[in-house]
Write an enzyme that holds these catalytic residues in place. Sequence first.
Site, PDB file in Angstrom:
ATOM      1  N   SER A 122       5.212  43.575 -10.884  1.00 17.73           N
ATOM      2  CA  SER A 122       5.703  44.823 -11.470  1.00 17.73           C
ATOM      3  C   SER A 122       5.496  46.018 -10.558  1.00 17.73           C
ATOM      4  O   SER A 122       4.492  46.123  -9.852  1.00 17.73           O
ATOM      5  CB  SER A 122       4.940  45.062 -12.776  1.00 17.73           C
ATOM      6  OG  SER A 122       5.105  46.385 -13.211  1.00 17.73           O
ATOM      7  N   GLU A 124       4.535  48.687 -11.625  1.00 17.40           N
ATOM      8  CA  GLU A 124       3.300  49.343 -12.092  1.00 17.40           C
ATOM      9  C   GLU A 124       2.172  49.152 -11.082  1.00 17.40           C
ATOM     10  O   GLU A 124       1.209  49.917 -11.074  1.00 17.40           O
ATOM     11  CB  GLU A 124       2.866  48.753 -13.439  1.00 17.40           C
ATOM     12  CG  GLU A 124       3.429  49.452 -14.656  1.00 17.40           C
ATOM     13  CD  GLU A 124       2.818  50.825 -14.895  1.00 17.40           C
ATOM     14  OE1 GLU A 124       3.598  51.783 -15.037  1.00 17.40           O
ATOM     15  OE2 GLU A 124       1.586  50.949 -14.920  1.00 17.40           O
ATOM     16  N   TYR A 146      -3.119  47.010 -17.290  1.00 14.90           N
ATOM     17  CA  TYR A 146      -1.948  46.148 -17.074  1.00 14.90           C
ATOM     18  C   TYR A 146      -1.605  46.085 -15.588  1.00 14.90           C
ATOM     19  O   TYR A 146      -1.400  45.001 -15.034  1.00 14.90           O
ATOM     20  CB  TYR A 146      -0.747  46.701 -17.868  1.00 14.90           C
ATOM     21  CG  TYR A 146       0.576  46.072 -17.499  1.00 14.90           C
ATOM     22  CD1 TYR A 146       0.973  44.863 -18.048  1.00 14.90           C
ATOM     23  CD2 TYR A 146       1.440  46.694 -16.586  1.00 14.90           C
ATOM     24  CE1 TYR A 146       2.196  44.281 -17.698  1.00 14.90           C
ATOM     25  CE2 TYR A 146       2.661  46.127 -16.238  1.00 14.90           C
ATOM     26  CZ  TYR A 146       3.029  44.923 -16.795  1.00 14.90           C
ATOM     27  OH  TYR A 146       4.226  44.350 -16.444  1.00 14.90           O
TER      28      TYR A 146
HETATM   29  P1  NAP Z   1       8.477  41.062 -23.086  1.00 15.02           P
HETATM   30  O1  NAP Z   1       9.819  41.324 -23.705  1.00 15.02           O
HETATM   31  O2  NAP Z   1       7.290  41.800 -23.589  1.00 15.02           O
HETATM   32  O3  NAP Z   1       8.194  39.480 -23.206  1.00 15.02           O
HETATM   33  C1  NAP Z   1       6.934  38.941 -22.941  1.00 15.02           C
HETATM   34  C2  NAP Z   1       6.948  37.460 -23.274  1.00 15.02           C
HETATM   35  O4  NAP Z   1       5.655  36.897 -22.990  1.00 15.02           O
HETATM   36  C3  NAP Z   1       7.253  37.131 -24.730  1.00 15.02           C
HETATM   37  O5  NAP Z   1       8.120  36.022 -24.762  1.00 15.02           O
HETATM   38  C4  NAP Z   1       5.883  36.746 -25.273  1.00 15.02           C
HETATM   39  O6  NAP Z   1       5.933  35.860 -26.353  1.00 15.02           O
HETATM   40  C5  NAP Z   1       5.296  36.049 -24.064  1.00 15.02           C
HETATM   41  N1  NAP Z   1       3.832  35.877 -24.128  1.00 15.02           N
HETATM   42  C6  NAP Z   1       2.918  36.870 -24.199  1.00 15.02           C
HETATM   43  N2  NAP Z   1       1.695  36.339 -24.192  1.00 15.02           N
HETATM   44  C7  NAP Z   1       1.822  34.980 -24.102  1.00 15.02           C
HETATM   45  C8  NAP Z   1       0.918  33.877 -24.048  1.00 15.02           C
HETATM   46  N3  NAP Z   1      -0.398  34.052 -24.105  1.00 15.02           N
HETATM   47  N4  NAP Z   1       1.408  32.626 -23.934  1.00 15.02           N
HETATM   48  C9  NAP Z   1       2.738  32.431 -23.905  1.00 15.02           C
HETATM   49  N5  NAP Z   1       3.661  33.418 -23.954  1.00 15.02           N
HETATM   50  C10 NAP Z   1       3.190  34.684 -24.068  1.00 15.02           C
HETATM   51  O7  NAP Z   1       8.544  41.310 -21.510  1.00 15.02           O
HETATM   52  P2  NAP Z   1       9.827  41.438 -20.521  1.00 15.02           P
HETATM   53  O8  NAP Z   1      10.257  42.860 -20.483  1.00 15.02           O
HETATM   54  O9  NAP Z   1      10.787  40.356 -20.841  1.00 15.02           O
HETATM   55  O10 NAP Z   1       9.122  41.161 -19.119  1.00 15.02           O
HETATM   56  C11 NAP Z   1       8.984  39.837 -18.616  1.00 15.02           C
HETATM   57  C12 NAP Z   1       7.883  39.818 -17.564  1.00 15.02           C
HETATM   58  O11 NAP Z   1       8.217  40.705 -16.515  1.00 15.02           O
HETATM   59  C13 NAP Z   1       6.508  40.261 -18.065  1.00 15.02           C
HETATM   60  O12 NAP Z   1       5.544  39.527 -17.345  1.00 15.02           O
HETATM   61  C14 NAP Z   1       6.437  41.727 -17.663  1.00 15.02           C
HETATM   62  O13 NAP Z   1       5.081  42.134 -17.510  1.00 15.02           O
HETATM   63  C15 NAP Z   1       7.171  41.673 -16.326  1.00 15.02           C
HETATM   64  N6  NAP Z   1       7.846  42.906 -15.917  1.00 15.02           N
HETATM   65  C16 NAP Z   1       8.724  43.512 -16.757  1.00 15.02           C
HETATM   66  C17 NAP Z   1       9.402  44.647 -16.323  1.00 15.02           C
HETATM   67  C18 NAP Z   1      10.390  45.355 -17.234  1.00 15.02           C
HETATM   68  O14 NAP Z   1      10.741  46.502 -16.928  1.00 15.02           O
HETATM   69  N7  NAP Z   1      10.885  44.713 -18.286  1.00 15.02           N
HETATM   70  C19 NAP Z   1       9.191  45.143 -15.038  1.00 15.02           C
HETATM   71  C20 NAP Z   1       8.304  44.476 -14.194  1.00 15.02           C
HETATM   72  C21 NAP Z   1       7.652  43.339 -14.633  1.00 15.02           C
HETATM   73  P3  NAP Z   1       5.993  36.356 -27.897  1.00 15.02           P
HETATM   74  O15 NAP Z   1       7.462  36.472 -28.218  1.00 15.02           O
HETATM   75  O16 NAP Z   1       5.308  35.258 -28.614  1.00 15.02           O
HETATM   76  O17 NAP Z   1       5.281  37.682 -27.987  1.00 15.02           O
HETATM   77  O1  G4F Z   2       8.953  52.463 -21.138  1.00 17.32           O
HETATM   78  P1  G4F Z   2       7.540  52.518 -20.746  1.00 17.32           P
HETATM   79  O2  G4F Z   2       6.535  52.215 -21.804  1.00 17.32           O
HETATM   80  O3  G4F Z   2       7.396  51.583 -19.466  1.00 17.32           O
HETATM   81  P2  G4F Z   2       6.288  51.479 -18.317  1.00 17.32           P
HETATM   82  O4  G4F Z   2       4.969  51.969 -18.766  1.00 17.32           O
HETATM   83  O5  G4F Z   2       6.868  52.078 -17.087  1.00 17.32           O
HETATM   84  O6  G4F Z   2       6.162  49.890 -18.156  1.00 17.32           O
HETATM   85  C1  G4F Z   2       7.312  49.047 -18.133  1.00 17.32           C
HETATM   86  O7  G4F Z   2       7.765  48.922 -16.801  1.00 17.32           O
HETATM   87  C2  G4F Z   2       6.843  48.264 -15.917  1.00 17.32           C
HETATM   88  C3  G4F Z   2       7.492  48.251 -14.526  1.00 17.32           C
HETATM   89  O8  G4F Z   2       7.089  49.406 -13.827  1.00 17.32           O
HETATM   90  C4  G4F Z   2       6.575  46.876 -16.436  1.00 17.32           C
HETATM   91  F1  G4F Z   2       5.766  46.206 -15.582  1.00 17.32           F
HETATM   92  C5  G4F Z   2       5.956  46.950 -17.817  1.00 17.32           C
HETATM   93  O9  G4F Z   2       5.768  45.625 -18.331  1.00 17.32           O
HETATM   94  C6  G4F Z   2       6.922  47.699 -18.736  1.00 17.32           C
HETATM   95  O10 G4F Z   2       8.083  46.908 -18.894  1.00 17.32           O
HETATM   96  O11 G4F Z   2       7.183  53.998 -20.193  1.00 17.32           O
HETATM   97  C7  G4F Z   2       7.935  54.595 -19.158  1.00 17.32           C
HETATM   98  C8  G4F Z   2       7.507  56.056 -18.993  1.00 17.32           C
HETATM   99  C9  G4F Z   2       5.985  56.239 -18.878  1.00 17.32           C
HETATM  100  O12 G4F Z   2       5.713  57.160 -17.853  1.00 17.32           O
HETATM  101  C10 G4F Z   2       5.577  56.840 -20.205  1.00 17.32           C
HETATM  102  O13 G4F Z   2       4.448  57.712 -20.141  1.00 17.32           O
HETATM  103  O14 G4F Z   2       7.894  56.769 -20.170  1.00 17.32           O
HETATM  104  C11 G4F Z   2       6.836  57.628 -20.549  1.00 17.32           C
HETATM  105  N1  G4F Z   2       6.951  57.923 -21.977  1.00 17.32           N
HETATM  106  C12 G4F Z   2       7.121  59.186 -22.487  1.00 17.32           C
HETATM  107  N2  G4F Z   2       7.143  59.118 -23.819  1.00 17.32           N
HETATM  108  C13 G4F Z   2       6.870  57.059 -22.993  1.00 17.32           C
HETATM  109  C14 G4F Z   2       6.986  57.813 -24.164  1.00 17.32           C
HETATM  110  N3  G4F Z   2       6.708  55.716 -23.025  1.00 17.32           N
HETATM  111  C15 G4F Z   2       6.671  55.090 -24.216  1.00 17.32           C
HETATM  112  N4  G4F Z   2       6.536  53.756 -24.260  1.00 17.32           N
HETATM  113  N5  G4F Z   2       6.777  55.809 -25.393  1.00 17.32           N
HETATM  114  C16 G4F Z   2       6.941  57.173 -25.419  1.00 17.32           C
HETATM  115  O15 G4F Z   2       7.024  57.787 -26.479  1.00 17.32           O
END
Ligand code: NAP
Ligand code: G4F
Length: 321
Positions: A122, A124, A146
């Site tokens: 990520s 992050e 995280y």
């Molecule tokens: P998400 O919608 O939160 O999905 C997370 C998945 O992980 C869900 O299917 C959840 O299952 C499963 N899970 C959590 N804990 C588990 C465990 N102990 N054993 C088995 N399964 C488990 O996340 P996403 O947005 O699809 O992201 C996918 C991956 O990419 C994550 O690792 C996230 O950290 C990473 N990532 C995401 C972003 C982004 O912007 N979306 C960016 C960078 C990296 P349940 O349905 O049972 O909760």
């Molecule tokens: O949408 P966010 O919660 O995503 P964040 O924290 O960037 O994390 C996501 O992206 C990561 C990749 O960089 C992933 F690894 C991670 O698993 C996840 O998918 O927040 C984005 C930004 C933050 O700066 C937060 O402070 O939006 C700002 N924000 C402002 N108001 C808010 C809010 N975020 C959330 N969730 N809710 C608010 O009301």
Amino acid sequence: MIALITGITGQDGSYLAEFLLDRGYEVHGVVRRSSVEKYDRISHLRDRVTLHQADLLDQLSLIRVLERVEPREVYNLAAQSFVPTSWDQPLLTGEFTALGVTRMLEAIRAVDPAIRFYQASSSEMFGKVRETPQNEDTPFYPRSPYGVAKVYGHFITVNYRESYDLFATSGILFNHESPRRGREFVTRKVSWEAARIHGGLVDRLSIGNLRAERDWGFAGDYVEAMWLMLQAETPEDYVIGTGVTNSVQRLIEIAFDEIGRDWREHVEQDPALLRPAEVERLCADPSKAKRQLGWEPRMSFEEMIRLMVRTDIERIDAGAG
Ligand code: NAP
Ligand code: G4F
């Protein structure tokens, strides 16, 4: 071709399953046991994917699922993925998001070291950024439990590649969103609440840091990059993002423009939503992925936010919310 996806019920898992099925893969997914099934994102794929109960906390369950499925590719997408929760549950986040990666890598070593492995790293990890834009050589400075856990997951993937010659890759993905995004993340929170305001269900949207900036792309584009990384000749790490940064305020402006309202009349800032340590601005340099994988994002930020708002309006019109 057989692929196993952990986190198949999540946003990315659902898009990746679709993508692999379209390419003729046999797709298997890991789901954890729950008293109620929450498979909404893959309900349209249920008869085309095979689900297996296992958990990133349970080493033997991972070994057994690999023995049963015999995959060529493993995509490790499962994690505790919501940043604020990682301050409330730092140990559990470390168990899932950090040590869970080692458990999966150990399972691969034990069952079939020829398996190709993708780790969902990520942006992050860049946190308090050391340079802009961020590329594969930018040092990490995570700002949340995280982010720290993801740094561990990244380096254990690199280490197992170098120690045991595994085909293990780490995709450093910047934020990617879609109509399937969880409602706690800011893009979907805004699209959902804007749709509810449009429908007259609520009038206010509480938000945290309006100035935060992210490099937001479309999840459907990013799963292709995951797959391309496992088709490459050598296992390497890649930054995946658009190279374009937008603020939370800009996100809100677009969403409210889509519903024809002035955002200033509806949005209020809530200090309780500010984070103990914030990642202020992220911006990707995805040139390595473009050069070596031929990967390009397709959907723009504005197109995506407008699509998310319209989809949420349709959901609310159909009775959700
Ligand atoms: P998400 O919608 O939160 O999905 C997370 C998945 O992980 C869900 O299917 C959840 O299952 C499963 N899970 C959590 N804990 C588990 C465990 N102990 N054993 C088995 N399964 C488990 O996340 P996403 O947005 O699809 O992201 C996918 C991956 O990419 C994550 O690792 C996230 O950290 C990473 N990532 C995401 C972003 C982004 O912007 N979306 C960016 C960078 C990296 P349940 O349905 O049972 O909760
Ligand atoms: O949408 P966010 O919660 O995503 P964040 O924290 O960037 O994390 C996501 O992206 C990561 C990749 O960089 C992933 F690894 C991670 O698993 C996840 O998918 O927040 C984005 C930004 C933050 O700066 C937060 O402070 O939006 C700002 N924000 C402002 N108001 C808010 C809010 N975020 C959330 N969730 N809710 C608010 O009301």
